[in-house]
Design an enzyme around this catalytic site. Structure first.
Site, PDB file in Angstrom:
ATOM      1  N   GLU A   8       3.209  -5.311  14.309  1.00 13.32           N
ATOM      2  CA  GLU A   8       3.639  -3.983  14.781  1.00 13.32           C
ATOM      3  C   GLU A   8       2.652  -3.410  15.797  1.00 13.32           C
ATOM      4  O   GLU A   8       2.996  -2.534  16.584  1.00 13.32           O
ATOM      5  CB  GLU A   8       3.757  -3.016  13.595  1.00 13.32           C
ATOM      6  N   TYR A  24       2.746   4.242  11.519  1.00 16.86           N
ATOM      7  CA  TYR A  24       2.245   3.073  10.771  1.00 16.86           C
ATOM      8  C   TYR A  24       1.405   2.182  11.676  1.00 16.86           C
ATOM      9  O   TYR A  24       0.272   1.819  11.357  1.00 16.86           O
ATOM     10  CB  TYR A  24       3.443   2.292  10.205  1.00 16.86           C
ATOM     11  N   LYS A  83      -2.587   1.315  11.629  1.00 24.92           N
ATOM     12  CA  LYS A  83      -3.041  -0.078  11.502  1.00 24.92           C
ATOM     13  C   LYS A  83      -3.913  -0.486  12.698  1.00 24.92           C
ATOM     14  O   LYS A  83      -4.745  -1.375  12.582  1.00 24.92           O
ATOM     15  CB  LYS A  83      -1.838  -1.011  11.377  1.00 24.92           C
TER      16      LYS A  83
HETATM   17  P1  NAP Z   1       4.213  -3.924   0.031  1.00 28.53           P
HETATM   18  O1  NAP Z   1       5.085  -4.857  -0.734  1.00 28.53           O
HETATM   19  O2  NAP Z   1       4.749  -2.614   0.487  1.00 28.53           O
HETATM   20  O3  NAP Z   1       2.899  -3.676  -0.858  1.00 28.53           O
HETATM   21  C1  NAP Z   1       1.975  -2.662  -0.534  1.00 28.53           C
HETATM   22  C2  NAP Z   1       0.985  -2.558  -1.680  1.00 28.53           C
HETATM   23  O4  NAP Z   1       0.056  -1.498  -1.374  1.00 28.53           O
HETATM   24  C3  NAP Z   1       1.610  -2.180  -3.038  1.00 28.53           C
HETATM   25  O5  NAP Z   1       0.902  -2.843  -4.045  1.00 28.53           O
HETATM   26  C4  NAP Z   1       1.365  -0.685  -3.106  1.00 28.53           C
HETATM   27  O6  NAP Z   1       1.349  -0.183  -4.417  1.00 28.53           O
HETATM   28  C5  NAP Z   1      -0.020  -0.635  -2.508  1.00 28.53           C
HETATM   29  N1  NAP Z   1      -0.434   0.691  -2.043  1.00 28.53           N
HETATM   30  C6  NAP Z   1       0.248   1.547  -1.246  1.00 28.53           C
HETATM   31  N2  NAP Z   1      -0.487   2.669  -1.027  1.00 28.53           N
HETATM   32  C7  NAP Z   1      -1.646   2.496  -1.720  1.00 28.53           C
HETATM   33  C8  NAP Z   1      -2.796   3.292  -1.927  1.00 28.53           C
HETATM   34  N3  NAP Z   1      -2.922   4.511  -1.360  1.00 28.53           N
HETATM   35  N4  NAP Z   1      -3.808   2.809  -2.696  1.00 28.53           N
HETATM   36  C9  NAP Z   1      -3.701   1.592  -3.286  1.00 28.53           C
HETATM   37  N5  NAP Z   1      -2.621   0.792  -3.149  1.00 28.53           N
HETATM   38  C10 NAP Z   1      -1.614   1.246  -2.375  1.00 28.53           C
HETATM   39  O7  NAP Z   1       3.633  -4.653   1.342  1.00 28.53           O
HETATM   40  P2  NAP Z   1       3.505  -6.230   1.644  1.00 28.53           P
HETATM   41  O8  NAP Z   1       4.730  -6.661   2.347  1.00 28.53           O
HETATM   42  O9  NAP Z   1       3.037  -6.927   0.436  1.00 28.53           O
HETATM   43  O10 NAP Z   1       2.357  -6.200   2.756  1.00 28.53           O
HETATM   44  C11 NAP Z   1       0.970  -6.280   2.388  1.00 28.53           C
HETATM   45  C12 NAP Z   1       0.124  -5.734   3.525  1.00 28.53           C
HETATM   46  O11 NAP Z   1       0.355  -6.482   4.710  1.00 28.53           O
HETATM   47  C13 NAP Z   1       0.402  -4.282   3.908  1.00 28.53           C
HETATM   48  O12 NAP Z   1      -0.818  -3.702   4.302  1.00 28.53           O
HETATM   49  C14 NAP Z   1       1.342  -4.386   5.101  1.00 28.53           C
HETATM   50  O13 NAP Z   1       1.226  -3.236   5.906  1.00 28.53           O
HETATM   51  C15 NAP Z   1       0.789  -5.620   5.775  1.00 28.53           C
HETATM   52  N6  NAP Z   1       1.746  -6.424   6.542  1.00 28.53           N
HETATM   53  C16 NAP Z   1       2.917  -6.830   5.982  1.00 28.53           C
HETATM   54  C17 NAP Z   1       3.783  -7.641   6.700  1.00 28.53           C
HETATM   55  C18 NAP Z   1       5.089  -8.109   6.113  1.00 28.53           C
HETATM   56  O14 NAP Z   1       5.963  -8.531   6.894  1.00 28.53           O
HETATM   57  N7  NAP Z   1       5.261  -8.098   4.802  1.00 28.53           N
HETATM   58  C19 NAP Z   1       3.436  -8.040   8.013  1.00 28.53           C
HETATM   59  C20 NAP Z   1       2.207  -7.628   8.529  1.00 28.53           C
HETATM   60  C21 NAP Z   1       1.366  -6.834   7.790  1.00 28.53           C
HETATM   61  P3  NAP Z   1       2.737   0.186  -5.216  1.00 28.53           P
HETATM   62  O15 NAP Z   1       3.278  -1.141  -5.693  1.00 28.53           O
HETATM   63  O16 NAP Z   1       2.252   1.063  -6.290  1.00 28.53           O
HETATM   64  O17 NAP Z   1       3.635   0.847  -4.213  1.00 28.53           O
HETATM   65  N1  GDD Z   2      14.480  -1.328   7.014  1.00 20.86           N
HETATM   66  C1  GDD Z   2      15.591  -1.387   7.769  1.00 20.86           C
HETATM   67  N2  GDD Z   2      16.786  -0.915   7.256  1.00 20.86           N
HETATM   68  N3  GDD Z   2      15.500  -1.930   9.003  1.00 20.86           N
HETATM   69  C2  GDD Z   2      16.644  -1.999   9.733  1.00 20.86           C
HETATM   70  C3  GDD Z   2      17.869  -1.549   9.268  1.00 20.86           C
HETATM   71  C4  GDD Z   2      17.960  -0.973   7.979  1.00 20.86           C
HETATM   72  O1  GDD Z   2      19.005  -0.540   7.516  1.00 20.86           O
HETATM   73  N4  GDD Z   2      18.811  -1.787  10.224  1.00 20.86           N
HETATM   74  C5  GDD Z   2      18.176  -2.363  11.249  1.00 20.86           C
HETATM   75  N5  GDD Z   2      16.858  -2.491  10.959  1.00 20.86           N
HETATM   76  C6  GDD Z   2      15.825  -3.016  11.867  1.00 20.86           C
HETATM   77  C7  GDD Z   2      14.634  -2.085  12.068  1.00 20.86           C
HETATM   78  O2  GDD Z   2      14.974  -1.026  12.958  1.00 20.86           O
HETATM   79  C8  GDD Z   2      13.600  -3.057  12.604  1.00 20.86           C
HETATM   80  O3  GDD Z   2      13.772  -3.227  13.987  1.00 20.86           O
HETATM   81  C9  GDD Z   2      13.952  -4.374  11.900  1.00 20.86           C
HETATM   82  O4  GDD Z   2      15.251  -4.184  11.318  1.00 20.86           O
HETATM   83  C10 GDD Z   2      12.970  -4.802  10.809  1.00 20.86           C
HETATM   84  O5  GDD Z   2      12.790  -3.706   9.929  1.00 20.86           O
HETATM   85  P1  GDD Z   2      11.962  -3.866   8.554  1.00 20.86           P
HETATM   86  O6  GDD Z   2      12.490  -4.983   7.749  1.00 20.86           O
HETATM   87  O7  GDD Z   2      11.921  -2.499   7.934  1.00 20.86           O
HETATM   88  O8  GDD Z   2      10.523  -4.348   9.037  1.00 20.86           O
HETATM   89  P2  GDD Z   2       9.558  -3.872  10.210  1.00 20.86           P
HETATM   90  O9  GDD Z   2       9.564  -4.965  11.238  1.00 20.86           O
HETATM   91  O10 GDD Z   2       9.838  -2.494  10.642  1.00 20.86           O
HETATM   92  O11 GDD Z   2       8.135  -3.848   9.459  1.00 20.86           O
HETATM   93  C11 GDD Z   2       7.753  -4.916   8.600  1.00 20.86           C
HETATM   94  O12 GDD Z   2       7.075  -5.912   9.339  1.00 20.86           O
HETATM   95  C12 GDD Z   2       5.831  -5.490   9.946  1.00 20.86           C
HETATM   96  C13 GDD Z   2       5.262  -6.699  10.716  1.00 20.86           C
HETATM   97  O13 GDD Z   2       5.864  -6.800  11.966  1.00 20.86           O
HETATM   98  C14 GDD Z   2       6.859  -4.320   7.498  1.00 20.86           C
HETATM   99  O14 GDD Z   2       6.615  -5.308   6.534  1.00 20.86           O
HETATM  100  C15 GDD Z   2       5.521  -3.863   8.060  1.00 20.86           C
HETATM  101  O15 GDD Z   2       4.660  -3.497   6.980  1.00 20.86           O
HETATM  102  C16 GDD Z   2       4.901  -5.023   8.845  1.00 20.86           C
HETATM  103  O16 GDD Z   2       3.655  -4.620   9.404  1.00 20.86           O
END
Ligand code: NAP
Ligand code: GDD
Length: 356
Positions: A132, A154, A158
């Site tokens: 992002e 967000y 980050k």
């Molecule tokens: P997630 O499923 O939303 O998990 C986030 C975790 O952070 C949960 O355990 C949540 O606790 C905890 N948390 C939120 N606010 C907190 C706070 N103030 N203090 C302590 N813990 C807190 O996210 P994820 O997909 O596993 O992603 C893990 C990390 O990678 C995040 O930092 C995200 O931004 C980053 N990231 C994710 C992606 C992706 O595609 N998944 C890509 C790039 C970066 P609860 O369970 O209590 O809500």
């Molecule tokens: N959530 C959501 N819901 N997204 C939608 C929808 C909907 O109904 N319809 C379309 N989208 C589009 C969003 O506008 C976005 O362009 C794309 O689907 C992906 O949305 P998300 O799955 O919510 O993920 P994200 O790309 O915004 O963010 C995730 O990936 C990031 C890494 O690139 C999160 O996991 C972030 O924490 C992470 O950093």
């Protein structure tokens, strides 16, 4: 035995990382937030109550918004490695809660880095950075050298975390790395992220539990990998001789419309789209399975402008050549396999709900 501390242990990535680290013989300490009801579903299958025997996973209450608590935990646990995964991780929600998002996603990282610095111990640090940061303003394949143009509270939060991690590495010679991870999914993905929303929503329609799935911008595309592959990359980064930042991605982009079609095909039916903008609909064009409540021609996907963001990241696709070369990392699980795994789980959950 090495000790690892994970913030965000109850999240999607936290749960896969715990499995990996326990498998590698670590003692793992996870910080979980206090919640009014149970929030450990993703790690319940791993956690063993201490009264039932030995356990290498320990859960500690904490919050990255609370400096005192973070410092105390780090000084008590004395970890070898810290993985900072805690975040308000939903991009759309960050427009509604920008201050909280900055507190957890930006200052949270600073609090941990300061606690490490003050501990005077050599603790390796992983920061969950994100694709992002790039903002998706170019169509090119993005790598460690690409420009950051964040487009949400967000991503801006980050971006602070990215630079403060680089800053502490350079200023205090700390072993601190950014993993710039592109989107990664799994059956443990939160239900409001787009892939899980689709697999869960279509499964509910399949069994007649819902009639429609309301979506936002179907034109966006993402580079989707599997969370299991991506947590392995996090661990590899902390096992290198010197700390560096790495992009982690598959290099393949898919748009939301195509992901919806893929998920439907895994359930045994086909979807076609017609119309434009807010009037676009997705309808059932073919049914291969006998088990569903679907009717040919049924309009199931609709657009709701509530799911559009004030600013959109239109497309993201990554280039992880550096990770391939230096970490010997490449993704093992394809989007087809991810989707199949997510569909299988959501079909099972919804079918069970129907029977209950
Ligand atoms: P997630 O499923 O939303 O998990 C986030 C975790 O952070 C949960 O355990 C949540 O606790 C905890 N948390 C939120 N606010 C907190 C706070 N103030 N203090 C302590 N813990 C807190 O996210 P994820 O997909 O596993 O992603 C893990 C990390 O990678 C995040 O930092 C995200 O931004 C980053 N990231 C994710 C992606 C992706 O595609 N998944 C890509 C790039 C970066 P609860 O369970 O209590 O809500
Ligand atoms: N959530 C959501 N819901 N997204 C939608 C929808 C909907 O109904 N319809 C379309 N989208 C589009 C969003 O506008 C976005 O362009 C794309 O689907 C992906 O949305 P998300 O799955 O919510 O993920 P994200 O790309 O915004 O963010 C995730 O990936 C990031 C890494 O690139 C999160 O996991 C972030 O924490 C992470 O950093």
């Amino acid at each position: 035995m090495k000790k690892a501390l994970i913030t965000g242990v109850t999240g999607q990535d936290g749960s896969y990382l715990v499995e990996l680290l326990l498998d590698k013989g670590y003692e793992v300490f996870g910080i979980k937030r206090r919640s009014s009801s149970f929030n450990t579903q993703r790690i319940d299958h791993i956690y063993k109550d201490k009264h039932l025997g030995d356990n290498n996973l320990h859960l500690i209450y904490g919050d990255v918004c609370d400096s005192l608590n973070i410092s105390r935990i780090i000084s008590e646990v004395q970890p070898d490695e810290i993985y900072n995964l805690a975040a308000q991780s939903h991009v759309a929600v960050s427009f509604e809660t920008p201050e909280y998002t900055a507190n957890a996603d930006a200052l949270g990282t600073l609090r941990i880095l300061e606690a490490i610095k003050n501990s005077k111990r050599e603790i390796k640090f992983y920061q969950a950075s994100t694709s992002e940061l790039y903002g998706g303003i170019t169509a090119e394949s993005l790598n460690e050298e690409s420009l950051f143009t964040p487009r949400s509270p967000y991503a801006v939060a980050k971006l602070y975390s990215y630079w403060i991690t680089v800053n502490y590495r350079e200023a205090y010679n700390m072993f601190a790395c950014n993993g710039i991870l592109f989107n990664h999914e799994s059956p443990r993905r939160g239900e409001t992220f787009v892939t899980r929303k689709v697999t869960r929503g279509l499964a509910r329609i399949f069994y007649g539990l819902d009639q429609n799935l309301y979506m936002g911008n179907l034109d966006a595309s993402r580079d989707w990998g599997h969370a299991k592959d991506y947590v392995y990359a996090m661990w590899l980064m902390l096992q290198q001789e010197k700390p560096e930042d790495f992009c982690i991605s598959t290099g393949i982009k898919t748009n939301i419309r195509d992901f919806i079609k893929l998920a439907a095909s895994k359930m045994g039916f086909e979807i076609e789209f017609k119309g434009h903008g807010l009037e676009e609909v997705g309808y059932v064009s073919n049914i291969i399975t006998n088990d569903s409540k679907l009717i040919k021609g049924q309009e199931i996907i609709k657009i709701d402008k509530a799911y559009f963001r004030p600013l959109e990241v239109n497309e993201l696709v990554g280039d992880s050549s550096k990770a391939k070369e230096k970490l010997n990392w490449s993704p093992k699980i394809s989007l087809e396999q991810i989707c199949e795994e997510m569909v299988a789980q959501d079909m099972m959950i919804q079918q069970k709900l129907l029977k209950d």
